[in-house]
Design a protein around this motif. Structure first.
Motif, PDB file in Angstrom:
ATOM      1  N   SER A  20      23.588  51.123  18.389  1.00 56.24           N
ATOM      2  CA  SER A  20      23.238  49.654  18.631  1.00 56.24           C
ATOM      3  C   SER A  20      23.980  48.455  17.663  1.00 56.24           C
ATOM      4  CB  SER A  20      21.622  49.358  18.700  1.00 56.24           C
ATOM      5  OG  SER A  20      21.133  49.567  17.283  1.00 56.24           O
ATOM      6  N   PHE A  21      24.439  49.108  16.644  1.00 56.76           N
ATOM      7  CA  PHE A  21      25.477  47.931  16.037  1.00 56.76           C
ATOM      8  C   PHE A  21      26.494  47.520  16.653  1.00 56.76           C
ATOM      9  CE2 PHE A  21      29.007  47.792  13.162  1.00 56.76           C
ATOM     10  CZ  PHE A  21      28.805  46.815  12.363  1.00 56.76           C
ATOM     11  N   PHE A  22      27.067  48.403  17.559  1.00 56.73           N
ATOM     12  CA  PHE A  22      28.344  48.070  18.482  1.00 56.73           C
ATOM     13  C   PHE A  22      28.056  47.270  19.254  1.00 56.73           C
ATOM     14  CE2 PHE A  22      28.711  52.088  16.012  1.00 56.73           C
ATOM     15  CZ  PHE A  22      29.994  51.916  15.401  1.00 56.73           C
ATOM     16  N   GLY A  23      29.199  46.387  19.533  1.00 54.11           N
ATOM     17  CA  GLY A  23      28.942  45.207  20.632  1.00 54.11           C
ATOM     18  C   GLY A  23      27.765  44.290  20.426  1.00 54.11           C
ATOM     19  N   ILE A  24      27.067  44.357  21.669  1.00 57.12           N
ATOM     20  CA  ILE A  24      25.821  43.429  21.615  1.00 57.12           C
ATOM     21  C   ILE A  24      24.691  44.398  21.666  1.00 57.12           C
ATOM     22  CG2 ILE A  24      26.853  41.312  22.602  1.00 57.12           C
ATOM     23  CD1 ILE A  24      25.677  42.204  25.364  1.00 57.12           C
ATOM     24  N   GLY A  25      24.545  45.833  21.154  1.00 59.00           N
ATOM     25  CA  GLY A  25      23.410  46.588  21.109  1.00 59.00           C
ATOM     26  C   GLY A  25      23.432  47.613  22.370  1.00 59.00           C
ATOM     27  N   THR A  26      22.562  48.386  22.269  1.00 58.25           N
ATOM     28  CA  THR A  26      22.612  49.499  23.274  1.00 58.25           C
ATOM     29  C   THR A  26      21.928  49.025  24.708  1.00 58.25           C
ATOM     30  OG1 THR A  26      21.963  51.220  21.602  1.00 58.25           O
ATOM     31  CG2 THR A  26      21.617  51.734  23.860  1.00 58.25           C
ATOM     32  N   GLN A  27      22.802  49.089  25.730  1.00 56.57           N
ATOM     33  CA  GLN A  27      22.251  48.735  27.213  1.00 56.57           C
ATOM     34  C   GLN A  27      21.021  49.362  27.397  1.00 56.57           C
ATOM     35  OE1 GLN A  27      25.390  47.683  29.651  1.00 56.57           O
ATOM     36  NE2 GLN A  27      24.059  47.934  31.442  1.00 56.57           N
ATOM     37  N   GLN A  28      20.086  48.604  27.793  1.00 56.08           N
ATOM     38  CA  GLN A  28      18.753  49.198  28.346  1.00 56.08           C
ATOM     39  C   GLN A  28      18.861  49.493  29.689  1.00 56.08           C
ATOM     40  OE1 GLN A  28      18.026  49.765  25.389  1.00 56.08           O
ATOM     41  NE2 GLN A  28      15.586  49.478  25.622  1.00 56.08           N
ATOM     42  N   PHE A  29      18.215  50.328  30.297  1.00 57.65           N
ATOM     43  CA  PHE A  29      18.107  50.543  31.722  1.00 57.65           C
ATOM     44  C   PHE A  29      17.171  49.588  32.530  1.00 57.65           C
ATOM     45  CE2 PHE A  29      15.839  52.794  35.403  1.00 57.65           C
ATOM     46  CZ  PHE A  29      17.120  52.906  36.086  1.00 57.65           C
ATOM     47  N   ARG A  30      17.932  48.990  33.345  1.00 56.59           N
ATOM     48  CA  ARG A  30      17.153  47.762  34.032  1.00 56.59           C
ATOM     49  C   ARG A  30      16.283  48.121  35.071  1.00 56.59           C
ATOM     50  NH1 ARG A  30      19.923  42.656  36.915  1.00 56.59           N
ATOM     51  NH2 ARG A  30      18.086  41.773  37.800  1.00 56.59           N
ATOM     52  N   GLY A  31      16.357  49.431  35.710  1.00 51.55           N
ATOM     53  CA  GLY A  31      15.607  49.664  36.973  1.00 51.55           C
ATOM     54  C   GLY A  31      14.134  50.133  36.507  1.00 51.55           C
ATOM     55  N   THR A  32      13.305  50.254  37.655  1.00 53.49           N
ATOM     56  CA  THR A  32      11.934  50.710  37.294  1.00 53.49           C
ATOM     57  C   THR A  32      12.019  52.123  36.930  1.00 53.49           C
ATOM     58  OG1 THR A  32      11.733  51.221  39.532  1.00 53.49           O
ATOM     59  CG2 THR A  32      11.178  48.896  39.154  1.00 53.49           C
ATOM     60  N   TYR A  33      10.572  52.663  36.493  1.00 55.05           N
ATOM     61  CA  TYR A  33      10.364  53.937  36.195  1.00 55.05           C
ATOM     62  C   TYR A  33      10.516  54.700  37.291  1.00 55.05           C
ATOM     63  CZ  TYR A  33      10.481  53.579  31.330  1.00 55.05           C
ATOM     64  OH  TYR A  33      10.765  53.333  29.896  1.00 55.05           O
ATOM     65  N   GLU A  34      10.388  54.300  38.655  1.00 57.43           N
ATOM     66  CA  GLU A  34      10.469  54.996  39.833  1.00 57.43           C
ATOM     67  C   GLU A  34      12.111  55.433  39.824  1.00 57.43           C
ATOM     68  OE1 GLU A  34       8.487  52.382  39.303  1.00 57.43           O
ATOM     69  OE2 GLU A  34       7.703  51.852  41.275  1.00 57.43           O
ATOM     70  N   ASN A  35      12.864  54.497  39.488  1.00 56.11           N
ATOM     71  CA  ASN A  35      14.407  54.733  39.554  1.00 56.11           C
ATOM     72  C   ASN A  35      14.756  55.747  38.556  1.00 56.11           C
ATOM     73  OD1 ASN A  35      14.398  51.638  40.607  1.00 56.11           O
ATOM     74  ND2 ASN A  35      15.369  53.012  41.889  1.00 56.11           N
TER      75      ASN A  35
END
Length: 406
Positions: A20-35
């Motif tokens: 998560s140091f690189f770029g602007i961090g670790t991209q989080q999953f945007r969808g719901t937990y159903e997805n």
């Protein structure tokens, strides 16, 4: 809702990954937990569940839907010498959607977009270097979808991204009275946009084909950067105290959120089963770090592959609760686009979950579990093995219906 939002964005990062140091961090999953239970696949949606991955899905929405999801993650980190573990609990999204007509729907909400959270140290002889980071980028979104004609849906999202990322490096030498600390902070602000479309067609009386596409154009985002260097000393309480603080001029930077395109397709029987696949290509090669260069790292284009689906024994059963449970499973493989010491940082996950009907209406509680791995121990890097357990609520109701009887 206000209390949940305060907790969500008061979190000190939703990750424990050194990447998560690189770029602007670790991209989080945007969808719901159903997805997420279906490998993160977003090509499928219905009139009950909110799909945060493709705004075109809002054109089929028939009920007011409030959804909130949270998770607990256990992470084991190891390199060729050391091994450690960590845990993170977060609120992952909060959203409300409602139909505005038989052809259109709208949603808005709050989600974390990226997260930064790491605490590492290494030592050589009498020198100890400690690296830490926290923060991330959050996102407020407004989405709308519209049914153009039978089977064809289009949609768009506007996102306002905001947040800050703080990185710190501390160096101490055994026997030396003073150490050195460098702090970097970036405040990130900017808008991004998404466009989506979906087309559904019945191939037979029971077999349905669904296809979708989503495009995210590259958008310029501003990063206001600060840097501070100081000498440090341990006080009588054993805490670090800054002395001789120097503000180092660092220019603000503008960088592009990379463009991406996602294609998805799948087959299924409505209200019974579905199986699909998705592919995403993201132009991470245009990405640059915020206010400093990293010699041994570079960015390449990223790709993602997702497979998943669900099965419902009998969605309208009145004799058996268990026949109305939704069973989900999926698999994903992601090339992050980060290359460190010529090693690609990739990730994969295997997920499964259940959707449990709740109450007398159409609401449900969803449980999701995922096992995965990120990174490698090659070239002295860190490999992460993680287990994620998530729970989400999808609460449905009918609004704006004129009463016929008092």
């Amino acid at each position: 809702m206000l209390v949940m939002a305060g907790n969500a964005f008061g979190q000190e990062g939703g990750t424990a990954s050194p990447y998560s140091f690189f770029g602007i961090g670790t991209q989080q999953f945007r969808g719901t937990y159903e997805n997420r239970a279906m490998g993160g696949m977003g090509v499928y949606s219905d009139s009950l569940h909110l799909n945060l991955l493709n705004p075109a899905q809002l054109g089929r929405l028939r009920f007011v839907t409030f959804t909130v999801g949270g998770s607990h993650t256990e992470v084991n980190l190891k390199d060729n010498v050391n091994e450690n573990s960590n845990s993170i609990s977060t609120i992952d999204y909060l959203a409300l959607s409602f139909p505005v007509s038989k052809r259109a729907g709208v949603s808005f909400g709050l989600v974390p977009f990226t997260s930064v959270g790491y605490d590492l140290s290494d030592g050589e002889d009498e020198t100890i270097n400690t690296f830490s980071g926290r923060g991330g980028v959050n996102r407020v979104f407004l989405s709308a979808g519209y049914k153009v004609t039978k089977g064809l849906y289009i949609g768009a999202s506007a996102n306002y991204n905001f947040g800050n990322i703080q990185n710190e490096t501390l160096r101490t030498i055994d026997g030396a009275e003073l150490g050195t600390r460098e702090r970097n902070r970036s405040d990130i602000l900017g808008f991004t946009f998404e466009l989506g479309a979906q087309y559904d067609v019945m191939l037979t009386d029971k077999l349905e084909l669904r296809s979708s596409v989503k495009y995210v154009p590259a958008t310029e985002v501003e990063s206001e950067n600060e840097r501070q260097v100081s000498s440090v000393v341990f006080n009588n309480l054993g805490l670090l105290q800054d002395i001789d603080i120097i503000e180092v001029p660092v220019g603000d930077t503008n960088f592009d959120f990379p463009s991406s395109v996602t294609f998805g397709a799948g087959l299924g029987e409505p209200n019974k089963w579905f199986f699909g696949a998705e592919y995403t290509s993201q132009k991470n090669s245009t990405f640059t770090n915020r206010g400093f260069e990293i010699e041994n790292a570079r960015f390449e284009d990223a790709t993602q592959f997702r497979l998943g689906g669900f099965y419902i024994p009998k969605y309208n059963s009145v004799s058996s609760y268990f026949e109305r449970i939704t069973y989900r499973a999926g698999f994903r493989y992601e090339e992050s686009g980060i290359v460190i010491d010529n090693e690609d940082i990739n990730e994969f996950g295997i997920s499964f979950g259940v959707g449990l009907p709740a109450g007398r209406r159409l609401s449900n509680i969803n449980f999701t579990f995922e096992f995965g791995q990120r990174g490698t121990t090659n070239s002295g890097l860190v490999q992460e093995n993680f287990f994620n357990a998530g729970i989400s609520l999808s609460l449905n109701d009918i609004w704006f219906i004129q009463s016929k009887f008092n």
